[in-house]
Motif scaffolding. Structure first.
Motif, PDB file in Angstrom:
ATOM      1  N   LEU A 186       0.814  -1.215   0.000  1.00  0.00           N
ATOM      2  CA  LEU A 186       0.000   0.000   0.000  1.00  0.00           C
ATOM      3  C   LEU A 186       0.848   1.266   0.000  1.00  0.00           C
ATOM      4  CD1 LEU A 186      -2.933  -0.751   2.470  1.00  0.00           C
ATOM      5  CD2 LEU A 186      -3.048  -0.521   0.004  1.00  0.00           C
ATOM      6  N   LEU A 187       1.985   1.229   0.697  1.00  0.00           N
ATOM      7  CA  LEU A 187       2.828   2.421   0.800  1.00  0.00           C
ATOM      8  C   LEU A 187       3.357   2.838  -0.563  1.00  0.00           C
ATOM      9  CD1 LEU A 187       3.734   4.312   3.062  1.00  0.00           C
ATOM     10  CD2 LEU A 187       5.850   3.014   3.224  1.00  0.00           C
ATOM     11  N   SER A 188       3.749   1.856  -1.383  1.00  0.00           N
ATOM     12  CA  SER A 188       4.250   2.158  -2.733  1.00  0.00           C
ATOM     13  C   SER A 188       3.155   2.785  -3.582  1.00  0.00           C
ATOM     14  CB  SER A 188       4.765   0.881  -3.410  1.00  0.00           C
ATOM     15  OG  SER A 188       5.840   0.331  -2.687  1.00  0.00           O
ATOM     16  N   GLN A 189       1.948   2.247  -3.467  1.00  0.00           N
ATOM     17  CA  GLN A 189       0.839   2.802  -4.241  1.00  0.00           C
ATOM     18  C   GLN A 189       0.482   4.214  -3.770  1.00  0.00           C
ATOM     19  OE1 GLN A 189      -2.521   0.163  -5.029  1.00  0.00           O
ATOM     20  NE2 GLN A 189      -1.272  -1.585  -4.382  1.00  0.00           N
ATOM     21  N   LEU A 190       0.516   4.404  -2.449  1.00  0.00           N
ATOM     22  CA  LEU A 190       0.234   5.739  -1.904  1.00  0.00           C
ATOM     23  C   LEU A 190       1.245   6.756  -2.416  1.00  0.00           C
ATOM     24  CD1 LEU A 190      -1.546   7.340   0.179  1.00  0.00           C
ATOM     25  CD2 LEU A 190       0.293   6.917   1.822  1.00  0.00           C
ATOM     26  N   LYS A 191       2.499   6.344  -2.487  1.00  0.00           N
ATOM     27  CA  LYS A 191       3.559   7.244  -2.956  1.00  0.00           C
ATOM     28  C   LYS A 191       3.301   7.691  -4.386  1.00  0.00           C
ATOM     29  CE  LYS A 191       8.582   7.681  -3.142  1.00  0.00           C
ATOM     30  NZ  LYS A 191       9.877   7.008  -2.867  1.00  0.00           N
ATOM     31  N   ASN A 192       2.788   6.782  -5.213  1.00  0.00           N
ATOM     32  CA  ASN A 192       2.517   7.117  -6.612  1.00  0.00           C
ATOM     33  C   ASN A 192       1.297   8.025  -6.753  1.00  0.00           C
ATOM     34  OD1 ASN A 192       4.675   5.607  -7.594  1.00  0.00           O
ATOM     35  ND2 ASN A 192       3.465   3.730  -7.705  1.00  0.00           N
ATOM     36  N   GLU A 193       0.262   7.749  -5.965  1.00  0.00           N
ATOM     37  CA  GLU A 193      -0.998   8.461  -6.133  1.00  0.00           C
ATOM     38  C   GLU A 193      -1.094   9.733  -5.276  1.00  0.00           C
ATOM     39  OE1 GLU A 193      -4.507   6.017  -6.056  1.00  0.00           O
ATOM     40  OE2 GLU A 193      -3.362   4.237  -6.675  1.00  0.00           O
ATOM     41  N   TYR A 194      -0.554   9.675  -4.044  1.00  0.00           N
ATOM     42  CA  TYR A 194      -0.623  10.815  -3.122  1.00  0.00           C
ATOM     43  C   TYR A 194       0.746  11.015  -2.465  1.00  0.00           C
ATOM     44  CZ  TYR A 194      -5.679   9.993  -3.461  1.00  0.00           C
ATOM     45  OH  TYR A 194      -6.953   9.805  -3.897  1.00  0.00           O
ATOM     46  N   PRO A 195       1.712  11.543  -3.198  1.00  0.00           N
ATOM     47  CA  PRO A 195       3.075  11.658  -2.633  1.00  0.00           C
ATOM     48  C   PRO A 195       3.138  12.483  -1.348  1.00  0.00           C
ATOM     49  CG  PRO A 195       2.847  12.908  -4.691  1.00  0.00           C
ATOM     50  CD  PRO A 195       1.636  12.046  -4.577  1.00  0.00           C
ATOM     51  N   TYR A 196       2.315  13.533  -1.240  1.00  0.00           N
ATOM     52  CA  TYR A 196       2.364  14.356  -0.030  1.00  0.00           C
ATOM     53  C   TYR A 196       1.809  13.601   1.176  1.00  0.00           C
ATOM     54  CZ  TYR A 196      -2.569  15.202  -1.151  1.00  0.00           C
ATOM     55  OH  TYR A 196      -3.891  15.052  -1.434  1.00  0.00           O
TER      56      TYR A 196
END
Length: 728
Positions: A670-680
């Motif tokens: 999930l963290l990798s996906q979050l980084k791509n979609e919502y970096p902030y």
């Protein structure tokens, strides 16, 4: 208190529509160090700017705080302060170190002292008769402004005029004397019997007309001209006329005429000058007259300046010891001004001065004693200020020495020298030699002196010590609030900071009281909830040793299991040097990664997985009783965590989200996906709110944890949607 006004014990200042703050009520207690602690982006600097611009009535700057893409006008209510001083990066960069120096008003900042002012007033009362010359006589004020005009026009120096430029041309006979040339007789109506200024304007116009000629036609009336005659006139005018010479002649004669009309200069002097100007045969006489006028003018001006400056701080200790000689020097010898200034008005003035000086000679001992007391007090103040600041330098480890010198009546200079260097070895550009931390720390102490000299009723420190080393923090804060007269002790101070250390030191550690510093402290935690800024008071019980806090949270049955597991793992990190080899830490790490018993990954070599789990659970159950590995794993299942995200407090919600990200999952976590979609959001959850931190103390996160609501909403939506995809 600034401006001698009575302020309320506590002000609640309302701030509206300023940058990220839609609405806030900021509490500031009188005579207190008010610490406002909050994360970056909360609006701390906005509070500082809003109050400053409002108090300074700077509507233009206040308007700049209008929120982006909003029509709402910034507004401040219920602010009673009238003199606010702000320490921030702007102060350091733009004000303190501008032009390579510290203060233009060093005397006001460092040496303004009530006792010294009283001594000076007492001394000046002895000089009352002498100084009243300048207060009572309008003539002498005019004369002091008038005399330098000639000295400046002629660049008079070392007893002589400077024979260059316009003055040099004037001495050659240029600039006047048109009447001496027959070929210019037809122009007599323009230069004969007229004011010299009018003649000079005409001559300039006539000279420039030469360049406008075109053939034999007159450029003014277009009639034919006698070219031979005109060319002869032009040649004479070009030879005689020099704009610089005419300007110099005009200024000299205007000075003489003004002096004559005012009764300062003898009436015959103007005629003598006019007789010599423009006559090449009288160049030596003109030069002698101009030098003589310069000598007399300089002599009279210097005497008047001596009288005006005869004050305690303008006279050295050696001169005070010879006060009789100093008084004798104040008399004006009429023989030295007999060529130009022997008028009735000047004679009356010199006699009056002589009488006042004679009166002073009758009380030389009293004057000497008063002058010496002023000098001694000034020397004492300089010694105290230098010692104070240099002691601070030593504690903070600065390799510099602070120098402060009095340079006359209400004037002083200050600068830095390298340690062990001569006092005259001044560092010309301190901003190029000091590191940012040194410059910031030194600026803060200088700010203290300047602010106190200005008697501010609110002192704002915008993140003043965040960038300092610990030893510098200690030295600076101790100095700012120590028990000397020059400190922020019992002043109303607003400290805005994202550094928890001041809260730890002053609220929990009782730093100020420990060093017998008695300024009261009022600390609050700032929370910005979608533009609404609220404060929550921080008291001593809110701050706990992080080992004690993590232990308490781990054992607290009222806290949710995810919170207890995370804090127990942190407790082991804090208390076990080799925590990676700790059985309980190994078990907790596998639980946090969501691994079932079949997926368990042990880092401990030489021990079976069963032994690691058994030994680890034995320790864990001392904090979280009666739960085995699978029960603990079930308590942090996705469904349980999602439920906590909906109903828990902000800290519990954020910990639950973090656990969802920590779990091992097929494909990208999930963290990798979050980084791509919502970096902030990833930055916030992975860095700002990472479970590890370096504080020995921290606020209890159950009460003092903050995450922006919109961040939390987006994180919840993200987790729900992504977990549905994993389940599919």
């Amino acid at each position: 208190m600034g401006n001698n006004r009575e302020l309320s014990e506590e002000q609640k200042i309302e701030v509206m529509h300023c940058n990220c703050i839609e609405h806030a009520v900021i509490s500031i207690k009188h005579g207190t160090l008010n610490i406002k602690y909050g994360s970056n982006g909360t609006g701390k600097t906005t509070i500082s700017k809003a109050i400053k611009h409002f108090v300074n009535q700077d509507e233009e700057e206040l308007l700049k705080l209008k929120p982006y893409n909003s029509d709402r006008i910034p507004k401040i209510n219920d602010c009673e302060f009238r003199n606010v001083k702000v320490f921030d990066e702007t102060y350091v960069n733009r004000y303190l170190f501008e032009n390579g120096s510290f203060f233009d008003n060093s005397y006001q900042v460092f040496l303004r002292d009530r006792k010294l002012e009283a001594l000076k007033a007492s001394t000046e009362s002895l000089l009352k008769g002498l100084q009243h010359i300048f207060e009572e006589s309008e003539d002498i004020k005019v004369l002091l402004d008038f005399l330098p005009e000639y000295l400046n026009t002629t660049s008079f120096e070392q007893g002589k005029i400077k024979k260059r430029g316009g003055v040099g041309e004037l001495l050659k006979g240029n600039g006047s004397g048109f009447e001496k040339y027959d070929e210019l007789n037809s122009y007599r109506p323009f230069f004969e019997g007229r004011e010299f200024s009018a003649v000079s304007k005409w001559a300039k116009w006539r000279h420039e007309g030469i360049t406008q000629m075109n053939g034999s036609c007159c450029p003014f009336c277009t009639e034919n001209m006698d070219l031979d005659k005109i060319n002869n006139q032009n040649e004479t005018i070009s030879k005689v006329f020099k704009s610089s010479a005419l300007k110099a002649a005009n200024e000299v004669l205007a000075f003489l005429q003004k002096g004559k009309e005012s009764g300062y200069i003898d009436s015959g002097s103007v005629e003598r000058f006019e007789k010599y100007i423009g006559d090449t045969a009288k160049a030596n006489e003109l030069e002698a007259e101009m030098n003589r006028l310069g000598i007399e003018t300089e002599y009279l001006y210097n005497k008047l300046k001596q009288l005006l400056d005869f004050k305690p701080m303008n006279i050295s200790r050696e001169q005070i010891e010879e006060i009789e000689t100093q008084l004798e020097c104040l008399t004006i010898d009429s023989r030295q001004i007999s060529g130009f200034y022997l008028t009735d008005k000047i004679n009356t003035l010199t006699k009056y001065i002589d009488e006042r000086v004679k009166e002073l000679k009758q009380k030389t001992e009293s004057i000497k004693k008063s002058f010496l007391k002023c000098q001694e007090k000034m020397e004492e103040l300089i010694k105290e200020r230098k010692s104070d600041i240099n002691k601070f330098f030593m504690i903070a480890g600065f390799p510099y020495h602070f120098v402060l010198k009095s340079i006359g009546e209400e004037a002083a200079v200050c600068y830095l020298t390298p340690n062990n260097a001569d006092e005259h070895d001044k560092i010309d550009k301190p901003e190029e030699h000091l590191s940012w931390g040194e410059k910031n720390a030194f600026s803060l102490v200088m700010f203290m002196f300047e602010t106190l000299s200005d008697d501010a009723d609110l002192i704002i420190l915008d993140d003043p010590i965040t960038s300092f080393d610990k030893n510098k923090k200690f030295a600076i804060i101790k100095r700012l609030f120590d028990n000397t007269n020059f400190s922020f002790k019992n002043k109303t101070v607003l400290m805005l900071t994202h550094d928890l250390q001041p809260v730890i030191d002053y609220v929990h550690g009782k730093f100020l009281r420990k060093y017998n510093l008695h300024t009261p402290v009022y600390a609050t935690y700032l929370i910005n909830n979608n533009g609404t800024l609220i404060e929550r008071e921080i008291d001593e019980n809110d701050l706990k040793n992080i080992v004690e806090l993590t232990k308490d949270l781990s054992k607290d049955a009222s806290s949710e299991i995810p919170v207890r597991l995370i804090n127990l793992r942190k407790l082991i990190e804090l208390t076990e040097p080799n925590y990676l080899e700790n059985f309980a830490y190994d078990v907790l790490s596998n639980l946090i990664h969501g691994r079932s018993l079949s997926m368990y990954q042990s880092r401990i070599i030489g021990t079976t997985t069963e032994e690691v789990i058994a030994n680890g659970l034995q320790f864990i159950n001392e904090y979280i009783s009666d739960m085995d590995y699978m029960q603990l794993l079930e308590s942090i299942s996705d469904s349980k965590l999602l439920k906590l995200i909906d109903i828990g407090d902000k800290y519990t919600q954020t910990i639950s989200i973090r656990l969802l990200f920590e779990k091992d999952r097929a494909g990208d976590n999930l963290l990798s996906q979050l980084k791509n979609e919502y970096p902030y959001l990833c930055k916030f959850i992975n860095e700002t709110n990472h479970i590890e931190n370096d504080y020995i103390f921290q606020l209890n996160p159950i009460d003092f944890f903050e995450i922006p609501d919109d961040y939390l909403i987006q994180l919840k939506e993200f987790c729900n949607s992504k977990l549905e995809e994993f389940e599919k």
